[in-house]
Scaffold this active site. Structure first.
Site, PDB file in Angstrom:
ATOM      1  N   GLY A  13       0.844  -1.190   0.000  1.00 13.91           N
ATOM      2  CA  GLY A  13       0.000   0.000   0.000  1.00 13.91           C
ATOM      3  C   GLY A  13       0.876   1.235   0.000  1.00 13.91           C
ATOM      4  O   GLY A  13       1.803   1.352   0.804  1.00 13.91           O
ATOM      5  N   ARG A  48      -1.972  -0.750  -5.953  1.00 15.14           N
ATOM      6  CA  ARG A  48      -3.120  -1.255  -6.707  1.00 15.14           C
ATOM      7  C   ARG A  48      -2.937  -0.985  -8.202  1.00 15.14           C
ATOM      8  O   ARG A  48      -3.246  -1.795  -9.029  1.00 15.14           O
ATOM      9  CB  ARG A  48      -4.407  -0.609  -6.189  1.00 15.14           C
ATOM     10  CG  ARG A  48      -5.636  -1.367  -6.627  1.00 15.14           C
ATOM     11  CD  ARG A  48      -6.813  -1.143  -5.739  1.00 15.14           C
ATOM     12  NE  ARG A  48      -6.927   0.256  -5.334  1.00 15.14           N
ATOM     13  CZ  ARG A  48      -7.880   0.687  -4.543  1.00 15.14           C
ATOM     14  NH1 ARG A  48      -8.768  -0.148  -4.066  1.00 15.14           N
ATOM     15  NH2 ARG A  48      -7.955   1.950  -4.216  1.00 15.14           N
ATOM     16  N   LYS A 208     -10.263   0.842  18.129  1.00 16.45           N
ATOM     17  CA  LYS A 208      -9.108   1.182  18.967  1.00 16.45           C
ATOM     18  C   LYS A 208      -9.359   0.785  20.421  1.00 16.45           C
ATOM     19  O   LYS A 208      -8.442   0.335  21.121  1.00 16.45           O
ATOM     20  CB  LYS A 208      -8.807   2.677  18.836  1.00 16.45           C
ATOM     21  CG  LYS A 208      -8.313   3.034  17.423  1.00 16.45           C
ATOM     22  CD  LYS A 208      -8.352   4.538  17.170  1.00 16.45           C
ATOM     23  CE  LYS A 208      -7.832   4.888  15.785  1.00 16.45           C
ATOM     24  NZ  LYS A 208      -8.117   6.276  15.400  1.00 16.45           N
TER      25      LYS A 208
END
Ligand SMILES: NC(=O)c1ccc[n+]([C@@H]2O[C@H](COP(=O)([O-])OP(=O)(O)OC[C@H]3O[C@@H](n4cnc5c(N)ncnc54)[C@H](O)[C@@H]3O)[C@@H](O)[C@H]2O)c1
Ligand SMILES: N[C@@H](CCO)C(=O)O
Ligand code: NA
Length: 436
Positions: A13, A48, A208
């Protein structure tokens, strides 16, 4: 560092965080090498699409669209996953661990949904899995919980762990604006995304909270265990009512050790807006900053503060993990794995003990205060303070309760709403961070 075998890193990424990880890896290669004790070499970046403009320049030969082939390359020692989401991130992390790489991820959604699968895979492979960036971005909070406080007994974690919602609530507090207006401003300034659901509905903070509760209490808490309420219903009247009481409204991630119904030690994990006293350290956390307030038996109260998001701050936490793992690897060691030995039950919200602030527009006549107090008493809720604001048609009663179960408090509010002398319940909010 001649003759020392380099540690080879793959990044998955290349968005906001990934591009900053790549930049730091390249710009600080010399320092990283010195700190690790071996060259740290970026050998691939999975993206991507190849032909797009990126925030940072990535040498063409490093780019690939085949993330799976990259993480299973025999020479890759460390994989940084900053794609986000559940799949393909989970499959790629599992494949990386299986083929012998250690992993750094910033993926709170995946960790909160299916952390145990990842921890078990890391343990089985004898590899490290670190994720400091997943909670409160650059702020060191997971390593302090996992390592620095490993000898203490943490009893409570209160966090402002979502910058977007803190920015919105801070705007409402300082300008008197409503939720929608403040959300639009947050979007215009680039804090809130075009689809702000994950932030304003509390999904991001709940993920979280699950990660924090698991680490703090040595147990397994997943996102579905966390009670979640966002800030879309917080009104300018709630914020003004809080200010009148010397409080501010914050979206809090609350993780506590509590006594369960059978006297056993249980965990409460929840995300909801709450009033906290202006004197509480979390009240001074402004704009999009994050902070996590930790209470433990021996250390007492600790506060961790800083930027909870953003490409470079988040990349700072990723790089810190990367250096730690690289050092472990060089020493032929592994860092601490999952510590979930307590298996504490998670309390349903109804059984969690909280305090409520309730403001109600009432008839201004004799007996009203007594009737309202009676409604609280009927549900077993003790009142801490009560005051009247305004007179006649403007009369409002503001009640702050002592701790009671959330179910008792919710039933009290429903009761009040059905009373003839109560014209309208104008504000209901939990109160945290104060003393009984
Ligand atoms: N941005 C922040 O402030 C922040 C803070 C803390 C944690 N995080 C976490 O970090 C992760 C990344 O966030 P981000 O803000 O950089 O997101 P982003 O959307 O900017 O970047 C993700 C990138 O992954 C790419 N991608 C998607 N599928 C891919 C695939 N199959 N192979 C290779 N690349 C693929 C996308 O094209 C995109 O460029 C998320 O898990 C997020 O929750 C972000
Ligand atoms: N959307 C998150 C970013 C990092 O998790 C926030 O507003 O804090
Ligand atoms: Na962090």
């Amino acid at each position: 560092m001649d003759g020392v075998k380099p540690l080879k890193v793959a990044v998955l990424g290349c968005g906001s965080v990934g591009s900053q990880v790549v930049r730091l890896l390249r710009e600080q290669a010399g320092d990283l090498t010195a700190r690790v004790g071996a060259p740290v070499e970026l050998v691939g970046v999975a993206v991507r699409r190849l032909e797009v403009t990126r925030e940072v320049e990535v040498p063409e030969h490093l780019l690939t669209t085949d993330a799976h082939a990259l993480v299973t390359r025999e020479d890759v020692d460390l994989v940084v996953e900053v794609i986000g989401g559940i799949e393909p991130a989970r499959g790629l992390i599992l494949a990386a661990l299986e083929s012998g790489a250690s992993v750094v991820t910033a993926n709170k959604a995946l960790l909160a949904e299916d952390g145990p699968t990842l921890f078990e895979a890391a343990a089985k492979a004898g590899r490290d899995l670190y994720y400091e960036a997943a909670v409160a971005g650059a702020i060191p909070i997971l390593r302090p919980l996992r390592e620095s406080l490993a000898g203490d007994r943490v009893t409570r974690v209160l966090g402002i762990v979502n910058g977007t919602t803190n920015f919105i609530l801070d705007k409402m507090d300082t300008t008197g604006a409503g939720f929608s207006e403040s959300l639009t401003e947050a979007q215009d300034l680039g804090y809130a995304e075009a689809d702000p659901t994950a932030d304003v509905e509390g999904f991001d903070a709940a993920a979280k909270a699950a990660i924090l509760a698991s680490l703090a209490f040595h147990t397994r808490v997943t996102a579905s265990d966390v009670h979640r309420e966002g800030i879309t219903e917080v009104s300018a009247a709630d914020v003004a009512s809080a200010a009148d009481m010397g409080c501010v409204v914050k979206l809090l991630a609350i993780c506590e050790l509590r006594e369960g119904p059978d006297g056993e030690e249980a965990v409460s994990a929840r995300v909801h807006p709450a009033m906290i006293p202006a004197s509480h350290p979390l009240a001074s956390v402004r704009e999009a900053y994050n902070a996590v307030f930790v209470e433990s038996e021996a250390a007492g109260q600790l506060m961790f503060y800083g930027p909870g998001a953003g490409g470079a701050p988040t990349a700072s936490a990723v790089l810190g993990d990367l250096v730690t793992i690289a050092r472990n690897r060089l020493a032929g060691a592994r860092g601490a794995g999952e510590s979930a030995y307590t298996q504490r039950p998670v309390l349903p919200m109804g059984e969690t003990r909280t305090r409520y602030h309730v403001a109600a527009a009432v008839d201004d006549k004799a007996g009203v205060l007594a009737a309202v107090a009676q409604a609280f008493a009927e549900h077993g809720v003790s009142i801490q303070t009560v005051r009247q604001e305004g007179r006649g048609d403007d009369a409002t009663l503001v009640v702050v309760s002592h701790e009671a179960s959330d179910a008792q408090l919710a039933a009290t509010v429903t009761h009040l709403q059905g009373m003839d002398i109560v014209r309208e319940v104008t504000s209901v909010m939990r109160v945290e961070g104060g003393h009984e």
